[in-house]
Design an enzyme around this catalytic site. Structure first.
Site, PDB file in Angstrom:
ATOM      1  N   TYR A  87     -18.469  14.804  14.075  1.00 27.74           N
ATOM      2  CA  TYR A  87     -18.321  13.487  13.429  1.00 27.74           C
ATOM      3  C   TYR A  87     -19.480  12.575  13.847  1.00 27.74           C
ATOM      4  CZ  TYR A  87     -16.877   8.628  13.036  1.00 27.74           C
ATOM      5  OH  TYR A  87     -16.869   7.275  12.780  1.00 27.74           O
ATOM      6  N   SER A 108     -21.457   4.108  13.921  1.00 27.74           N
ATOM      7  CA  SER A 108     -20.525   4.071  15.052  1.00 27.74           C
ATOM      8  C   SER A 108     -21.288   4.088  16.360  1.00 27.74           C
ATOM      9  CB  SER A 108     -19.635   5.312  14.960  1.00 27.74           C
ATOM     10  OG  SER A 108     -18.946   5.508  16.159  1.00 27.74           O
ATOM     11  N   LYS A 164     -22.947  10.739  11.661  1.00 32.37           N
ATOM     12  CA  LYS A 164     -23.457   9.353  11.650  1.00 32.37           C
ATOM     13  C   LYS A 164     -24.943   9.338  12.032  1.00 32.37           C
ATOM     14  CE  LYS A 164     -19.563   7.462  10.453  1.00 32.37           C
ATOM     15  NZ  LYS A 164     -19.382   6.984   9.088  1.00 32.37           N
TER      16      LYS A 164
HETATM   17  P1  NAD Z   1     -10.268   5.083   7.100  1.00 30.26           P
HETATM   18  O1  NAD Z   1     -10.037   6.545   7.116  1.00 30.26           O
HETATM   19  O2  NAD Z   1      -9.123   4.175   7.306  1.00 30.26           O
HETATM   20  O3  NAD Z   1     -11.014   4.660   5.749  1.00 30.26           O
HETATM   21  C1  NAD Z   1     -11.916   5.513   5.087  1.00 30.26           C
HETATM   22  C2  NAD Z   1     -11.485   5.597   3.644  1.00 30.26           C
HETATM   23  O4  NAD Z   1     -12.397   6.434   2.936  1.00 30.26           O
HETATM   24  C3  NAD Z   1     -10.088   6.218   3.462  1.00 30.26           C
HETATM   25  O5  NAD Z   1      -9.291   5.347   2.699  1.00 30.26           O
HETATM   26  C4  NAD Z   1     -10.356   7.546   2.726  1.00 30.26           C
HETATM   27  O6  NAD Z   1      -9.321   7.849   1.812  1.00 30.26           O
HETATM   28  C5  NAD Z   1     -11.672   7.256   2.035  1.00 30.26           C
HETATM   29  N1  NAD Z   1     -12.516   8.416   1.787  1.00 30.26           N
HETATM   30  C6  NAD Z   1     -12.858   9.414   2.638  1.00 30.26           C
HETATM   31  N2  NAD Z   1     -13.722  10.259   2.027  1.00 30.26           N
HETATM   32  C7  NAD Z   1     -13.938   9.779   0.785  1.00 30.26           C
HETATM   33  C8  NAD Z   1     -14.753  10.183  -0.303  1.00 30.26           C
HETATM   34  N3  NAD Z   1     -15.498  11.287  -0.258  1.00 30.26           N
HETATM   35  N4  NAD Z   1     -14.744   9.429  -1.439  1.00 30.26           N
HETATM   36  C9  NAD Z   1     -13.990   8.301  -1.524  1.00 30.26           C
HETATM   37  N5  NAD Z   1     -13.177   7.882  -0.537  1.00 30.26           N
HETATM   38  C10 NAD Z   1     -13.170   8.599   0.616  1.00 30.26           C
HETATM   39  O7  NAD Z   1     -11.418   4.787   8.194  1.00 30.26           O
HETATM   40  P2  NAD Z   1     -11.890   3.420   8.815  1.00 30.26           P
HETATM   41  O8  NAD Z   1     -11.380   3.326  10.209  1.00 30.26           O
HETATM   42  O9  NAD Z   1     -11.641   2.304   7.867  1.00 30.26           O
HETATM   43  O10 NAD Z   1     -13.449   3.713   8.921  1.00 30.26           O
HETATM   44  C11 NAD Z   1     -14.352   3.311   7.905  1.00 30.26           C
HETATM   45  C12 NAD Z   1     -15.748   3.763   8.275  1.00 30.26           C
HETATM   46  O11 NAD Z   1     -16.090   3.248   9.563  1.00 30.26           O
HETATM   47  C13 NAD Z   1     -15.915   5.274   8.360  1.00 30.26           C
HETATM   48  O12 NAD Z   1     -17.186   5.604   7.854  1.00 30.26           O
HETATM   49  C14 NAD Z   1     -15.841   5.546   9.843  1.00 30.26           C
HETATM   50  O13 NAD Z   1     -16.545   6.708  10.197  1.00 30.26           O
HETATM   51  C15 NAD Z   1     -16.519   4.306  10.402  1.00 30.26           C
HETATM   52  N6  NAD Z   1     -16.102   3.991  11.781  1.00 30.26           N
HETATM   53  C16 NAD Z   1     -14.782   3.840  12.087  1.00 30.26           C
HETATM   54  C17 NAD Z   1     -14.400   3.577  13.398  1.00 30.26           C
HETATM   55  C18 NAD Z   1     -12.948   3.440  13.786  1.00 30.26           C
HETATM   56  O14 NAD Z   1     -12.645   3.569  14.974  1.00 30.26           O
HETATM   57  N7  NAD Z   1     -12.048   3.159  12.860  1.00 30.26           N
HETATM   58  C19 NAD Z   1     -15.378   3.436  14.400  1.00 30.26           C
HETATM   59  C20 NAD Z   1     -16.715   3.577  14.044  1.00 30.26           C
HETATM   60  C21 NAD Z   1     -17.077   3.858  12.719  1.00 30.26           C
HETATM   61  N1  UFG Z   2      -6.633   6.834  25.037  1.00 31.19           N
HETATM   62  C1  UFG Z   2      -5.586   7.094  25.888  1.00 31.19           C
HETATM   63  N2  UFG Z   2      -4.426   7.548  25.334  1.00 31.19           N
HETATM   64  C2  UFG Z   2      -4.280   7.742  23.989  1.00 31.19           C
HETATM   65  C3  UFG Z   2      -5.374   7.459  23.124  1.00 31.19           C
HETATM   66  C4  UFG Z   2      -6.548   7.011  23.694  1.00 31.19           C
HETATM   67  O1  UFG Z   2      -5.685   6.942  27.099  1.00 31.19           O
HETATM   68  O2  UFG Z   2      -3.199   8.180  23.556  1.00 31.19           O
HETATM   69  C5  UFG Z   2      -7.894   6.344  25.631  1.00 31.19           C
HETATM   70  C6  UFG Z   2      -9.059   7.291  25.389  1.00 31.19           C
HETATM   71  O3  UFG Z   2      -9.052   8.335  26.333  1.00 31.19           O
HETATM   72  C7  UFG Z   2     -10.248   6.326  25.507  1.00 31.19           C
HETATM   73  C8  UFG Z   2      -9.701   5.019  24.946  1.00 31.19           C
HETATM   74  O4  UFG Z   2      -8.272   5.126  25.004  1.00 31.19           O
HETATM   75  O5  UFG Z   2     -10.570   6.144  26.860  1.00 31.19           O
HETATM   76  C9  UFG Z   2     -10.104   4.755  23.498  1.00 31.19           C
HETATM   77  O6  UFG Z   2      -9.773   5.915  22.737  1.00 31.19           O
HETATM   78  P1  UFG Z   2      -9.718   5.895  21.130  1.00 31.19           P
HETATM   79  O7  UFG Z   2      -9.311   7.259  20.693  1.00 31.19           O
HETATM   80  O8  UFG Z   2      -8.905   4.748  20.665  1.00 31.19           O
HETATM   81  O9  UFG Z   2     -11.222   5.571  20.736  1.00 31.19           O
HETATM   82  P2  UFG Z   2     -12.563   6.358  21.074  1.00 31.19           P
HETATM   83  O10 UFG Z   2     -13.381   5.411  21.921  1.00 31.19           O
HETATM   84  O11 UFG Z   2     -12.330   7.702  21.622  1.00 31.19           O
HETATM   85  O12 UFG Z   2     -13.192   6.577  19.617  1.00 31.19           O
HETATM   86  C10 UFG Z   2     -13.181   5.572  18.614  1.00 31.19           C
HETATM   87  C11 UFG Z   2     -13.008   6.180  17.230  1.00 31.19           C
HETATM   88  C12 UFG Z   2     -14.216   6.967  16.831  1.00 31.19           C
HETATM   89  C13 UFG Z   2     -15.454   6.170  17.000  1.00 31.19           C
HETATM   90  C14 UFG Z   2     -15.536   5.627  18.398  1.00 31.19           C
HETATM   91  C15 UFG Z   2     -16.713   4.749  18.559  1.00 31.19           C
HETATM   92  O13 UFG Z   2     -11.881   7.031  17.229  1.00 31.19           O
HETATM   93  O14 UFG Z   2     -14.108   7.283  15.470  1.00 31.19           O
HETATM   94  O15 UFG Z   2     -14.367   4.854  18.676  1.00 31.19           O
HETATM   95  O16 UFG Z   2     -16.745   3.804  17.543  1.00 31.19           O
HETATM   96  F1  UFG Z   2     -16.545   6.943  16.785  1.00 31.19           F
END
Ligand code: NAD
Ligand code: UFG
Length: 338
Positions: free
Chosen positions: A150, A125, A154
């Protein structure tokens, strides 16, 4: 056809990646606890690809169960999405996050080694950068404060992968640093399924527009950005899914043991720009008000994606407007079902 184990494959990014893998001729095997996803997503994947992919309801922390999946399937590569991802929850329950995110990777790496599975794509991330000094942020930018437990999971997982490479382990890894994944599949069969009140911007917007939430609070209007609201690099989840296929192909062709790649659009959009774009592209009004900054938020971040373009031969094709339209279509589909 190459078998690829996709941990967390029924989650938001994993499910779209499973579709992209099938479309590119790979055979994905999904492994997920369904703790943060739903059988509805598995049904949606089947509707898009025309068959039900193999699925194991298994926890990556259960090494014996992982072992049996490897014995059964003999995957040639793994894409490791499985992790907890709620930043706020990680602050109040750090042990839950360190335990799942790090133990899952360790068990996976041990089992991969035993079965001589040598290719790993790891979900990292942009949170590892904290608030960078200069933008756009490149892969070599100094890591700052990852800002949450979190984020640190990573940082630790990335370091573990690099330490294995330094130690001469035959594993090859692509570390993918996602910026802000948004949107849904254009078919509206799969999308993001936030459990409870969404934390992230786009699901909060679509749930507010659907009348589930009374109004969106824009967290902060006094940042040092063009309109005062936070700036992020929003990437359509379908583009992001395709980057995983590109990463697998890169692993098939490179001699490198590990490398990291920023995956974003390469440009920043402010929260207020996203709010206005949503109303413009959907024609739906969105009640919102400006509130205080959210604790732990950084001011702005967006990616330099030239390395991913150059090395992976990948680039985004979709826009934030596409993502907002697709996320809205997915929200309407969810409403039909409930
Ligand atoms: P998500 O929660 O939708 O998907 C993750 C999946 O992993 C879920 O279905 C959950 O049930 C499963 N899971 C969790 N722990 C597990 C375990 N121990 N064994 C098997 N399954 C397990 O999340 P996502 O948004 O698809 O994110 C996927 C990956 O990308 C994660 O590693 C997350 O940290 C990373 N990531 C996500 C974002 C974002 O904003 N969505 C940003 C940066 C990085
Ligand atoms: N925001 C609002 N109102 C809301 C929700 C979000 O104004 O109700 C704003 C936040 O303050 C921020 C922007 O929208 O300025 C984006 O916020 P998100 O929560 O959508 O995303 P973040 O950038 O905080 O974090 C996301 C994921 C993390 C990941 C990160 C970087 O939630 O898991 O991106 O990849 F680590």
């Amino acid at each position: 056809m190459k078998k690829v184990l996709v941990t967390g494959g029924s989650g938001f990014i994993g499910s779209h990646t499973v579709v992209a893998l099938v479309e590119s001729g790979y055979e994905p095997i999904i492994l997920d606890t369904l703790e943060n996803s739903d059988p509805l997503i598995l049904e949606g994947i089947s509707k898009i690809i025309g068959f039900a992919p193999k699925f194991y309801q298994i926890d990556c922390r259960d090494k014996t169960a992982l072992w049996s999946v490897f014995q059964q399937e003999q995957p040639e590569a793994v894409i490791h999405f499985a992790a907890y991802k709620a930043v706020g929850e990680s602050v109040s329950e750090p042990l839950k996050y360190y335990s799942n995110n790090i133990v899952s990777l360790i068990h996976l790496l041990e089992v991969m080694d035993r079965f001589e599975c040598r290719k790993l794509v790891f979900s990292s991330s942009c949170t590892v950068y904290g608030q960078p000094d200069t933008l756009p942020v490149t892969e070599t930018s100094d890591a700052h404060n990852a800002a949450s437990p979190y984020g640190y999971t990573k940082v630790v997982c990335e370091q573990l992968i690099r330490d294995l490479a330094k130690a001469g382990c035959p594993l090859q890894s692509a570390i993918l640093r996602y910026f802000n994944p948004v949107g849904a599949h254009p078919s509206a069969h799969i999308g993001e399924l936030p459990i409870g009140v969404p934390n992230n911007l786009i699901p909060y917007i679509t749930q507010t527009a659907a009348g589930i939430r009374p109004k969106l609070i824009v967290h902060g209007s006094d940042y040092d950005t063009p309109d005062g609201s936070g700036v992020r690099d929003f990437i359509h989840v379908v583009d992001l899914a395709e980057a995983h296929v590109a990463a697998l192909r890169w692993l098939e062709s490179t001699a490198l043991s590990a490398d990291d790649f920023n995956l974003g659009q390469g440009k920043g959009d402010s929260v207020l720009e996203v709010v206005n774009a949503f109303m413009r592209v959907t024609g739906v009004s969105l009640p919102f008000e400006i509130g205080p900054r959210r604790q732990g938020d950084i001011e702005q971040i967006f990616a330099d994606v030239s390395k991913a373009k150059r090395e992976l031969g990948w680039q985004t094709k979709l826009t934030i407007e596409d993502a907002l339209k697709d996320a809205w279509r997915w929200q309407l589909r969810l409403a039909e079902r409930s």
